[in-house]
Design a protein around this motif. Structure first.
Motif, PDB file in Angstrom:
ATOM      1  N   THR A  61      38.201 -58.295 -34.742  1.00 40.18           N
ATOM      2  CA  THR A  61      37.692 -58.842 -36.005  1.00 40.18           C
ATOM      3  C   THR A  61      36.890 -60.132 -35.808  1.00 40.18           C
ATOM      4  N   GLU A  62      36.827 -60.620 -34.591  1.00 44.66           N
ATOM      5  CA  GLU A  62      36.136 -61.881 -34.310  1.00 44.66           C
ATOM      6  C   GLU A  62      34.692 -61.678 -33.865  1.00 44.66           C
ATOM      7  N   GLY A  63      34.201 -60.458 -33.958  1.00 46.05           N
ATOM      8  CA  GLY A  63      32.817 -60.194 -33.566  1.00 46.05           C
ATOM      9  C   GLY A  63      32.605 -60.268 -32.069  1.00 46.05           C
ATOM     10  N   ILE A  64      33.598 -59.880 -31.279  1.00 44.50           N
ATOM     11  CA  ILE A  64      33.473 -59.946 -29.824  1.00 44.50           C
ATOM     12  C   ILE A  64      32.526 -58.866 -29.314  1.00 44.50           C
ATOM     13  N   SER A  65      32.003 -59.098 -28.126  1.00 44.60           N
ATOM     14  CA  SER A  65      31.119 -58.129 -27.481  1.00 44.60           C
ATOM     15  C   SER A  65      31.822 -57.561 -26.258  1.00 44.60           C
ATOM     16  N   VAL A  66      31.243 -56.520 -25.687  1.00 47.78           N
ATOM     17  CA  VAL A  66      31.792 -55.945 -24.460  1.00 47.78           C
ATOM     18  C   VAL A  66      31.728 -56.985 -23.342  1.00 47.78           C
ATOM     19  N   GLY A  67      30.681 -57.794 -23.354  1.00 44.74           N
ATOM     20  CA  GLY A  67      30.571 -58.878 -22.370  1.00 44.74           C
ATOM     21  C   GLY A  67      31.712 -59.865 -22.478  1.00 44.74           C
ATOM     22  N   ASP A  68      32.118 -60.181 -23.704  1.00 41.03           N
ATOM     23  CA  ASP A  68      33.256 -61.092 -23.905  1.00 41.03           C
ATOM     24  C   ASP A  68      34.525 -60.507 -23.304  1.00 41.03           C
ATOM     25  N   VAL A  69      34.729 -59.216 -23.527  1.00 38.47           N
ATOM     26  CA  VAL A  69      35.934 -58.552 -23.019  1.00 38.47           C
ATOM     27  C   VAL A  69      35.918 -58.530 -21.497  1.00 38.47           C
ATOM     28  N   SER A  70      34.790 -58.145 -20.920  1.00 39.31           N
ATOM     29  CA  SER A  70      34.716 -58.062 -19.457  1.00 39.31           C
ATOM     30  C   SER A  70      34.871 -59.437 -18.811  1.00 39.31           C
ATOM     31  N   ARG A  71      34.335 -60.471 -19.438  1.00 36.80           N
ATOM     32  CA  ARG A  71      34.534 -61.826 -18.909  1.00 36.80           C
ATOM     33  C   ARG A  71      36.000 -62.227 -18.994  1.00 36.80           C
ATOM     34  N   HIS A  72      36.648 -61.860 -20.084  1.00 35.55           N
ATOM     35  CA  HIS A  72      38.064 -62.199 -20.263  1.00 35.55           C
ATOM     36  C   HIS A  72      38.928 -61.602 -19.153  1.00 35.55           C
ATOM     37  N   ILE A  73      38.626 -60.376 -18.757  1.00 40.82           N
ATOM     38  CA  ILE A  73      39.448 -59.721 -17.742  1.00 40.82           C
ATOM     39  C   ILE A  73      38.898 -59.902 -16.326  1.00 40.82           C
ATOM     40  N   GLY A  74      37.706 -60.507 -16.217  1.00 41.93           N
ATOM     41  CA  GLY A  74      37.149 -60.810 -14.903  1.00 41.93           C
ATOM     42  C   GLY A  74      36.562 -59.612 -14.172  1.00 41.93           C
ATOM     43  N   VAL A  75      35.937 -58.699 -14.919  1.00 38.72           N
ATOM     44  CA  VAL A  75      35.341 -57.500 -14.336  1.00 38.72           C
ATOM     45  C   VAL A  75      33.900 -57.403 -14.828  1.00 38.72           C
ATOM     46  N   ASP A  76      33.029 -56.868 -13.974  1.00 37.94           N
ATOM     47  CA  ASP A  76      31.633 -56.661 -14.353  1.00 37.94           C
ATOM     48  C   ASP A  76      31.546 -55.761 -15.590  1.00 37.94           C
ATOM     49  N   ARG A  77      30.652 -56.104 -16.516  1.00 42.72           N
ATOM     50  CA  ARG A  77      30.525 -55.381 -17.787  1.00 42.72           C
ATOM     51  C   ARG A  77      30.231 -53.898 -17.573  1.00 42.72           C
ATOM     52  N   THR A  78      29.318 -53.584 -16.668  1.00 37.50           N
ATOM     53  CA  THR A  78      28.952 -52.191 -16.421  1.00 37.50           C
ATOM     54  C   THR A  78      30.134 -51.410 -15.852  1.00 37.50           C
ATOM     55  N   HIS A  79      30.829 -52.008 -14.916  1.00 31.47           N
ATOM     56  CA  HIS A  79      32.002 -51.352 -14.317  1.00 31.47           C
ATOM     57  C   HIS A  79      33.090 -51.149 -15.374  1.00 31.47           C
ATOM     58  N   PHE A  80      33.309 -52.155 -16.190  1.00 32.16           N
ATOM     59  CA  PHE A  80      34.299 -52.046 -17.263  1.00 32.16           C
ATOM     60  C   PHE A  80      33.947 -50.902 -18.208  1.00 32.16           C
TER      61      PHE A  80
END
Length: 151
Positions: A61-80
């Motif tokens: 609900t906070e308007g997060i992006s896939v990039g935000d999620v991948s940064r949070h878990i420390g994995v490349d966005r494409t790989h995630f």
């Protein structure tokens, strides 16, 4: 495995149902580790994927992006994105949209909130982008969905 037989024949304090259950769990865990493609084996290498899913479910609900999620878990966005789709059958952005739309439908059915309030509460910056996404995914406008539910 021999630990189990020692447990069964060992001192009475170790000869409990709980101790046997723990031992069985350990035995089956070890067996599952040796099976290629088993959940136990996969779980070790992709626990970051579950963390990403949980992060999305908490923060969608906070308007997060896939990039935000991948940064949070420390994995490349494409790989995630590739691993997420392989595991869950849809892309992370599709999952985020699905969660937003499910919550929006619930709010439309159960509350009298304005469409703008609903748009903001599910992470859209404005009514226009929310309405456009809602119609594309659900197949009917948010207002039409609400009216359909009232009749």
């Amino acid at each position: 495995m021999w630990d189990f037989f020692e447990l069964v024949s060992g001192p009475a304090w170790r000869n409990t149902d709980l101790a046997r259950l723990i031992q069985f769990h350990q035995i089956f865990g070890r067996l599952a580790e040796g099976i290629p493609g088993s959940r136990v084996q996969e779980g070790r290498s992709v626990s970051w994927l579950q963390r990403g899913l949980e992060y999305m479910e908490i923060h969608y609900t906070e308007g997060i992006s896939v990039g935000d999620v991948s940064r949070h878990i420390g994995v490349d966005r494409t790989h995630f994105t590739k691993q997420f789709r392989k595991t869950y059958g849809l892309t992370p952005i599709e999952h985020l949209q699905q969660m937003k739309m499910n919550r929006a439908k619930q709010l439309l059915e159960q509350t009298g909130y304005t469409l703008t309030e609903i748009a903001h509460s599910v992470g859209y910056p404005d009514l226009f982008s929310f309405s456009k996404a809602f119609k594309k995914i659900v197949g009917i406008s948010p207002n039409g969905y609400r009216q359909k539910g009232e009749s």
